[in-house]
Motif scaffolding. Structure first.
Motif, PDB file in Angstrom:
ATOM      1  N   PHE A 116       0.830  -1.195   0.000  1.00  0.00           N
ATOM      2  CA  PHE A 116       0.000   0.000   0.000  1.00  0.00           C
ATOM      3  C   PHE A 116       0.867   1.248   0.000  1.00  0.00           C
ATOM      4  CE2 PHE A 116      -2.506  -3.264   2.223  1.00  0.00           C
ATOM      5  CZ  PHE A 116      -3.650  -3.253   1.444  1.00  0.00           C
ATOM      6  N   ALA A 117       0.543   2.205  -0.867  1.00  0.00           N
ATOM      7  CA  ALA A 117       1.299   3.454  -0.917  1.00  0.00           C
ATOM      8  C   ALA A 117       0.968   4.342   0.277  1.00  0.00           C
ATOM      9  CB  ALA A 117       1.010   4.200  -2.213  1.00  0.00           C
ATOM     10  N   ALA A 118      -0.247   4.250   0.789  1.00  0.00           N
ATOM     11  CA  ALA A 118      -0.672   5.063   1.927  1.00  0.00           C
ATOM     12  C   ALA A 118      -0.196   4.440   3.238  1.00  0.00           C
ATOM     13  CB  ALA A 118      -2.193   5.177   1.933  1.00  0.00           C
ATOM     14  N   ASP A 119      -0.227   5.240   4.310  1.00  0.00           N
ATOM     15  CA  ASP A 119       0.141   4.746   5.636  1.00  0.00           C
ATOM     16  C   ASP A 119      -0.944   3.812   6.132  1.00  0.00           C
ATOM     17  OD1 ASP A 119       0.958   4.288   8.235  1.00  0.00           O
ATOM     18  OD2 ASP A 119       0.519   6.320   8.922  1.00  0.00           O
ATOM     19  N   ILE A 120      -0.675   2.531   6.151  1.00  0.00           N
ATOM     20  CA  ILE A 120      -1.668   1.529   6.520  1.00  0.00           C
ATOM     21  C   ILE A 120      -2.040   1.612   7.996  1.00  0.00           C
ATOM     22  CG2 ILE A 120      -0.013  -0.315   7.008  1.00  0.00           C
ATOM     23  CD1 ILE A 120      -3.392  -0.754   5.253  1.00  0.00           C
ATOM     24  N   THR A 121      -1.154   2.079   8.850  1.00  0.00           N
ATOM     25  CA  THR A 121      -1.455   2.099  10.280  1.00  0.00           C
ATOM     26  C   THR A 121      -2.540   3.111  10.629  1.00  0.00           C
ATOM     27  OG1 THR A 121       0.325   3.656  10.786  1.00  0.00           O
ATOM     28  CG2 THR A 121       0.844   1.305  10.910  1.00  0.00           C
ATOM     29  N   SER A 122      -2.716   4.143   9.806  1.00  0.00           N
ATOM     30  CA  SER A 122      -3.760   5.125  10.076  1.00  0.00           C
ATOM     31  C   SER A 122      -5.047   4.812   9.313  1.00  0.00           C
ATOM     32  CB  SER A 122      -3.274   6.537   9.736  1.00  0.00           C
ATOM     33  OG  SER A 122      -2.989   6.638   8.356  1.00  0.00           O
ATOM     34  N   ALA A 123      -5.049   3.744   8.528  1.00  0.00           N
ATOM     35  CA  ALA A 123      -6.255   3.323   7.814  1.00  0.00           C
ATOM     36  C   ALA A 123      -7.269   2.785   8.816  1.00  0.00           C
ATOM     37  CB  ALA A 123      -5.914   2.243   6.792  1.00  0.00           C
ATOM     38  N   VAL A 124      -8.546   3.005   8.530  1.00  0.00           N
ATOM     39  CA  VAL A 124      -9.620   2.507   9.384  1.00  0.00           C
ATOM     40  C   VAL A 124     -10.262   1.315   8.690  1.00  0.00           C
ATOM     41  CG1 VAL A 124     -11.841   3.048  10.454  1.00  0.00           C
ATOM     42  CG2 VAL A 124     -10.059   4.801  10.329  1.00  0.00           C
ATOM     43  N   GLY A 125     -10.464   0.254   9.444  1.00  0.00           N
ATOM     44  CA  GLY A 125     -11.092  -0.932   8.893  1.00  0.00           C
ATOM     45  C   GLY A 125     -12.214  -1.413   9.787  1.00  0.00           C
ATOM     46  N   LYS A 126     -13.095  -2.221   9.212  1.00  0.00           N
ATOM     47  CA  LYS A 126     -14.201  -2.801   9.966  1.00  0.00           C
ATOM     48  C   LYS A 126     -14.029  -4.310  10.018  1.00  0.00           C
ATOM     49  CE  LYS A 126     -19.211  -3.128  10.239  1.00  0.00           C
ATOM     50  NZ  LYS A 126     -20.487  -2.698   9.651  1.00  0.00           N
ATOM     51  N   CYS A 127     -13.987  -4.852  11.224  1.00  0.00           N
ATOM     52  CA  CYS A 127     -13.856  -6.293  11.418  1.00  0.00           C
ATOM     53  C   CYS A 127     -15.100  -6.979  10.867  1.00  0.00           C
ATOM     54  CB  CYS A 127     -13.678  -6.613  12.899  1.00  0.00           C
ATOM     55  SG  CYS A 127     -13.618  -8.388  13.262  1.00  0.00           S
ATOM     56  N   ALA A 128     -14.908  -7.939   9.982  1.00  0.00           N
ATOM     57  CA  ALA A 128     -16.022  -8.657   9.384  1.00  0.00           C
ATOM     58  C   ALA A 128     -16.727  -9.549  10.402  1.00  0.00           C
ATOM     59  CB  ALA A 128     -15.535  -9.506   8.206  1.00  0.00           C
ATOM     60  N   SER A 129     -16.069  -9.856  11.500  1.00  0.00           N
ATOM     61  CA  SER A 129     -16.654 -10.744  12.501  1.00  0.00           C
ATOM     62  C   SER A 129     -17.502  -9.997  13.534  1.00  0.00           C
ATOM     63  CB  SER A 129     -15.549 -11.523  13.203  1.00  0.00           C
ATOM     64  OG  SER A 129     -16.093 -12.376  14.173  1.00  0.00           O
ATOM     65  N   CYS A 130     -16.897  -9.020  14.217  1.00  0.00           N
ATOM     66  CA  CYS A 130     -17.608  -8.346  15.310  1.00  0.00           C
ATOM     67  C   CYS A 130     -18.114  -6.958  14.948  1.00  0.00           C
ATOM     68  CB  CYS A 130     -16.732  -8.270  16.554  1.00  0.00           C
ATOM     69  SG  CYS A 130     -15.378  -7.074  16.475  1.00  0.00           S
ATOM     70  N   GLY A 131     -17.671  -6.413  13.810  1.00  0.00           N
ATOM     71  CA  GLY A 131     -18.129  -5.096  13.387  1.00  0.00           C
ATOM     72  C   GLY A 131     -17.376  -3.925  13.982  1.00  0.00           C
ATOM     73  N   ASP A 132     -16.348  -4.187  14.783  1.00  0.00           N
ATOM     74  CA  ASP A 132     -15.567  -3.090  15.361  1.00  0.00           C
ATOM     75  C   ASP A 132     -14.886  -2.294  14.253  1.00  0.00           C
ATOM     76  OD1 ASP A 132     -14.347  -1.670  17.651  1.00  0.00           O
ATOM     77  OD2 ASP A 132     -12.480  -2.487  16.825  1.00  0.00           O
ATOM     78  N   GLU A 133     -14.934  -0.968  14.368  1.00  0.00           N
ATOM     79  CA  GLU A 133     -14.262  -0.079  13.426  1.00  0.00           C
ATOM     80  C   GLU A 133     -13.127   0.615  14.159  1.00  0.00           C
ATOM     81  OE1 GLU A 133     -17.018   2.569  11.502  1.00  0.00           O
ATOM     82  OE2 GLU A 133     -18.447   0.951  11.152  1.00  0.00           O
ATOM     83  N   ALA A 134     -11.904   0.457  13.656  1.00  0.00           N
ATOM     84  CA  ALA A 134     -10.739   1.029  14.330  1.00  0.00           C
ATOM     85  C   ALA A 134      -9.596   1.200  13.349  1.00  0.00           C
ATOM     86  CB  ALA A 134     -10.298   0.122  15.478  1.00  0.00           C
ATOM     87  N   VAL A 135      -8.624   2.025  13.726  1.00  0.00           N
ATOM     88  CA  VAL A 135      -7.418   2.164  12.915  1.00  0.00           C
ATOM     89  C   VAL A 135      -6.596   0.889  13.036  1.00  0.00           C
ATOM     90  CG1 VAL A 135      -7.291   4.685  13.005  1.00  0.00           C
ATOM     91  CG2 VAL A 135      -6.159   3.342  14.770  1.00  0.00           C
ATOM     92  N   VAL A 136      -5.861   0.576  12.014  1.00  0.00           N
ATOM     93  CA  VAL A 136      -5.044  -0.637  11.996  1.00  0.00           C
ATOM     94  C   VAL A 136      -4.024  -0.626  13.130  1.00  0.00           C
ATOM     95  CG1 VAL A 136      -3.364  -1.932  10.626  1.00  0.00           C
ATOM     96  CG2 VAL A 136      -5.415  -0.998   9.530  1.00  0.00           C
TER      97      VAL A 136
END
Length: 91
Positions: A20-40
């Protein structure tokens, strides 16, 4: 008992920056299992000689698996419903 056997999500920055060209640690993702949304950066990273496993800090399910194989990096993002990141700054 000693400290945890994992690192925080910042440990994924090196290997995933090759993909990934962007900073992956500041990317926000959603856990497919529990639905938690947080930065990597808050995820739990379990590195080994072949790559790393990134797990949700809430439910512990696998979010990302990254493996280095013959000068390539294979990334499985199946544990994420989505991943949102800002594009890398352009010069």
């Amino acid at each position: 008992m000693t400290g945890p056997d994992y690192l925080d999500g910042n440990a994924a920055a090196g290997l995933l920056s090759e993909v990934f060209a962007a900073d992956i640690t500041s990317a926000v993702g959603k856990c497919a299992s529990c639905g938690d949304e947080a930065v990597v950066a808050v995820a739990r990273v379990y590195p080994n000689d072949h790559g790393l496993v990134v797990r949700c800090s809430v439910c512990g399910d696998v979010l990302v698996v990254a493996v280095e194989k013959r000068e390539t990096v294979c990334v499985d993002l199946r544990g994420l419903s989505w991943l949102e990141m800002r594009p890398a700054a352009t010069a």
